[in-house]
Design an enzyme around this catalytic site. Structure first.
Site, short mmCIF file in Angstrom:
data_model
loop_
_atom_site.label_atom_id
_atom_site.label_comp_id
_atom_site.label_asym_id
_atom_site.label_seq_id
_atom_site.Cartn_x
_atom_site.Cartn_y
_atom_site.Cartn_z
CE LYS A 1 -0.43 2.51 6.50
NZ LYS A 1 -2.02 2.77 6.67
N GLY B 1 -9.99 4.32 12.79
CA GLY B 1 -9.22 4.49 14.24
C GLY B 1 -10.39 5.24 14.97
N GLY C 1 -11.35 7.33 9.80
CA GLY C 1 -9.97 7.55 10.45
C GLY C 1 -9.65 8.68 10.11
N GLY D 1 -8.83 9.77 7.09
CA GLY D 1 -9.94 10.17 5.94
C GLY D 1 -11.34 9.55 6.62
NE ARG E 1 -8.30 13.91 3.27
CZ ARG E 1 -8.57 12.61 3.03
NH1 ARG E 1 -9.46 12.12 2.10
NH2 ARG E 1 -7.90 11.69 3.36
CG MET F 1 -11.68 11.57 17.49
SD MET F 1 -12.31 13.42 17.62
CE MET F 1 -13.54 13.40 16.09
N GLY G 1 -13.72 5.32 14.59
CA GLY G 1 -14.97 4.77 14.74
C GLY G 1 -14.77 3.16 15.60
CD GLU G 2 -11.04 -0.26 13.81
OE1 GLU G 2 -10.23 -0.52 14.55
OE2 GLU G 2 -11.00 -0.39 12.69
CG ASN H 1 -1.91 0.96 1.37
OD1 ASN H 1 -1.86 1.98 0.54
ND2 ASN H 1 -2.72 1.13 2.30
CG HIS I 1 -13.22 3.90 7.05
ND1 HIS I 1 -12.42 2.69 6.84
CD2 HIS I 1 -12.15 4.99 6.91
CE1 HIS I 1 -11.22 2.76 6.86
NE2 HIS I 1 -10.81 4.05 7.15
CD GLU J 1 -8.68 0.07 4.55
OE1 GLU J 1 -7.84 0.28 5.39
OE2 GLU J 1 -8.92 0.86 3.87
NE ARG K 1 -6.28 1.89 0.01
CZ ARG K 1 -6.61 1.89 1.48
NH1 ARG K 1 -5.68 1.73 2.30
NH2 ARG K 1 -8.00 2.30 1.63
CG HIS L 1 -12.41 5.09 2.92
ND1 HIS L 1 -12.89 6.27 3.66
CD2 HIS L 1 -11.17 5.21 3.14
CE1 HIS L 1 -11.86 7.07 3.97
NE2 HIS L 1 -10.98 6.21 3.96
P1 AMP Z 1 -6.71 5.80 11.25
O1 AMP Z 1 -6.63 6.76 9.90
O2 AMP Z 1 -7.89 4.75 10.91
O3 AMP Z 1 -5.38 5.14 11.77
O4 AMP Z 1 -7.30 6.49 12.32
C1 AMP Z 1 -6.60 7.56 12.83
C2 AMP Z 1 -7.66 8.29 13.94
O5 AMP Z 1 -8.02 7.49 14.74
C3 AMP Z 1 -6.89 9.44 14.66
O6 AMP Z 1 -7.68 10.59 14.40
C4 AMP Z 1 -6.80 8.77 15.82
O7 AMP Z 1 -6.77 10.10 17.03
C5 AMP Z 1 -7.71 8.27 16.17
N1 AMP Z 1 -7.86 7.33 17.23
C6 AMP Z 1 -7.10 5.91 17.40
N2 AMP Z 1 -7.32 5.90 18.74
C7 AMP Z 1 -8.49 6.72 19.39
C8 AMP Z 1 -8.87 6.74 20.67
N3 AMP Z 1 -9.06 5.77 21.57
N4 AMP Z 1 -10.02 7.54 20.64
C9 AMP Z 1 -10.20 8.58 19.90
N5 AMP Z 1 -9.58 8.52 18.64
C10 AMP Z 1 -8.72 7.61 18.33
#
Ligand code: AMP
Length: 403
Positions: A16, A326, A206, A208, A237, A279, A328-329, A9, A204, A381, A87, A176
């Protein structure tokens, strides 16, 4: 010797990589190279101690060479992989599914480069690198846009002169797709249904962010458009804005190029909070009383709630709302604050299940009175790409790598 699938990726300055066992599809190694084409380029493999040495200003190809050599030296990748999955961000209207890469496919990816100038060229350089490093191994392109090719015209057409679409491909493509399609299969599995009869709203979230309405297994609407700038509020964004902003800010001396940069890199959570695009940090700041951070989270959650409502227009029934990425989870607060805006639609969370992100409830976080299930599902993914690479390589009659 075990047969392995290599997943690549490439981002603008990152690469990655993941290694999967072809039979079990277990991930056996992961790696990340960062700051490529910069003096301080660095690479790591999760299963190997210390950095992988890279020359200053290392290119994607140099990083890939160093990382695959390190994998070979440590027995994590013996010989050539049996297939390589890439990807690829933009497949335009040419690709409704993953494709075994040949010169024609390469040409088609190149032709989409004007739609994704930051991504497709670097995806192509990843493909060219693996083709020269492992000349006999089949390469497979898995597109972020492909899953959304089932969008109906009412969802993908912009209300602009039709010739823009006909002559220049101006339409909503969505992104996505790899993650949203994984949400469908995982949600269906957890709900005991088949993907083809499952309808979900997949969020989704993250760096993005995008949301998709999936109706009976097919993408029916999504929030990202011609480019990944449209839709939800994201890390840096803006998501949706009034295009009139371009003219208005021109009168304030802000040129189109500058505004384009601002909307992509200095807006979203970062722009609203004035602090960060992250976040997790924003939630901490908000808890300590930093008001702009609280406002940024509120705008993020409200826009998301609006889009969840909008996605309902594409569905006949809803089996589950799914959170991934990140944010959402991991963010109890974002999930709660978003659904607080949607009480009228009948969404209700169980505070305890939400706090643990569904970890002990097969992903379920809805309360007993909720009209719809709400699930938290970690995205994967790389697994989708590995699966597609294995499937297409096996189906092909092309030359196979020596075991
Ligand atoms: P990703 O691009 O999927 O890796 O997601 C990155 C985003 O997930 C960033 O804004 C992180 O701050 C957020 N994130 C990861 N862990 C947490 C958490 N425990 N609480 C809130 N946001 C999180």
């Amino acid at each position: 010797m075990d047969n392995k699938i290599l997943v690549i990726n490439c981002g603008s300055s990152t690469l990655k990589l993941a290694v999967f066992d072809e039979q079990s599809l277990d991930c056996t190694a992961t790696g990340l190279a960062e700051r490529l084409n910069h003096d301080d380029a660095v690479a790591r493999i999760g299963q190997i101690d210390g950095d992988i040495p890279l020359p200053a200003g290392a290119t994607h190809r140099q990083a890939l060479e160093a990382m695959t050599t390190a994998l070979a030296d440590s027995g994590l990748l013996e010989g050539a992989p049996t297939a390589i999955g890439h990807r690829v961000v933009h497949g335009g209207e040419n690709f409704r599914e993953a494709a075994l890469i040949d010169d024609e496919v390469l040409g088609a990816i190149d032709a989409c480069a004007s739609l994704a100038p930051l991504h497709n060229p670097v995806n192509l350089s990843g493909i060219e690198s693996t083709r020269s490093l492992f000349p006999d191994v089949p390469n497979v392109a898995v597109f972020d846009t492909a899953y959304h090719q089932t969008l109906p015209p009412k969802a993908y057409l912009y209300a602009v002169p039709h010739s823009y679409y006909r002559d220049w491909g101006v339409r909503r493509y969505g992104f996505h797709g790899i993650s949203h399609s994984y949400m469908l299969t995982e949600a269906a599995r957890r709900l005991g249904k088949t993907p083809a009869t499952t309808s979900i709203i997949s969020a989704h979230l993250g760096n993005g962010c995008s949301i998709a309405a999936i109706r009976d297994g097919l993408s029916a609407d999504t929030s990202m458009g011609l480019t990944p700038l449209e839709g939800l509020v994201m890390g840096s964004r803006s998501g949706d804005i009034d295009p009139g902003l371009f003219d208005y800010l021109k009168s304030k001396g802000i040129a189109q190029d500058e505004l384009h940069h601002v909307l992509n890199h200095e807006s979203g959570l970062l722009g609203l909070s004035g602090q960060t695009n992250d976040m997790r940090t924003l939630c901490e700041l908000a808890e300590h009383g930093h008001e702009p951070s609280g406002v940024a989270i509120e705008v993020f959650c409200f826009r998301l709630a609006r889009y969840i409502g909008a996605m309902m227009a594409s569905l006949r029934h809803l089996d589950a709302l799914v959170f991934t990425g990140g944010i959402g989870e991991n963010s109890t607060r974002v999930r709660q604050q978003t659904l607080d805006n949607l009480k009228l639609l009948g969404f209700e969370l169980d505070d305890e299940l939400n706090r643990y992100g569904g970890e002990f409830s097969d992903g379920h976080i809805e309360g007993p009175g909720s009209r719809f299930p709400v699930l938290v599902i970690p995205t994967n993914e790389e697994l989708v790409i590995a699966r597609e690479a294995a499937r297409l390589a096996n189906a092909s009659n092309g030359p196979q790598a020596p075991g």
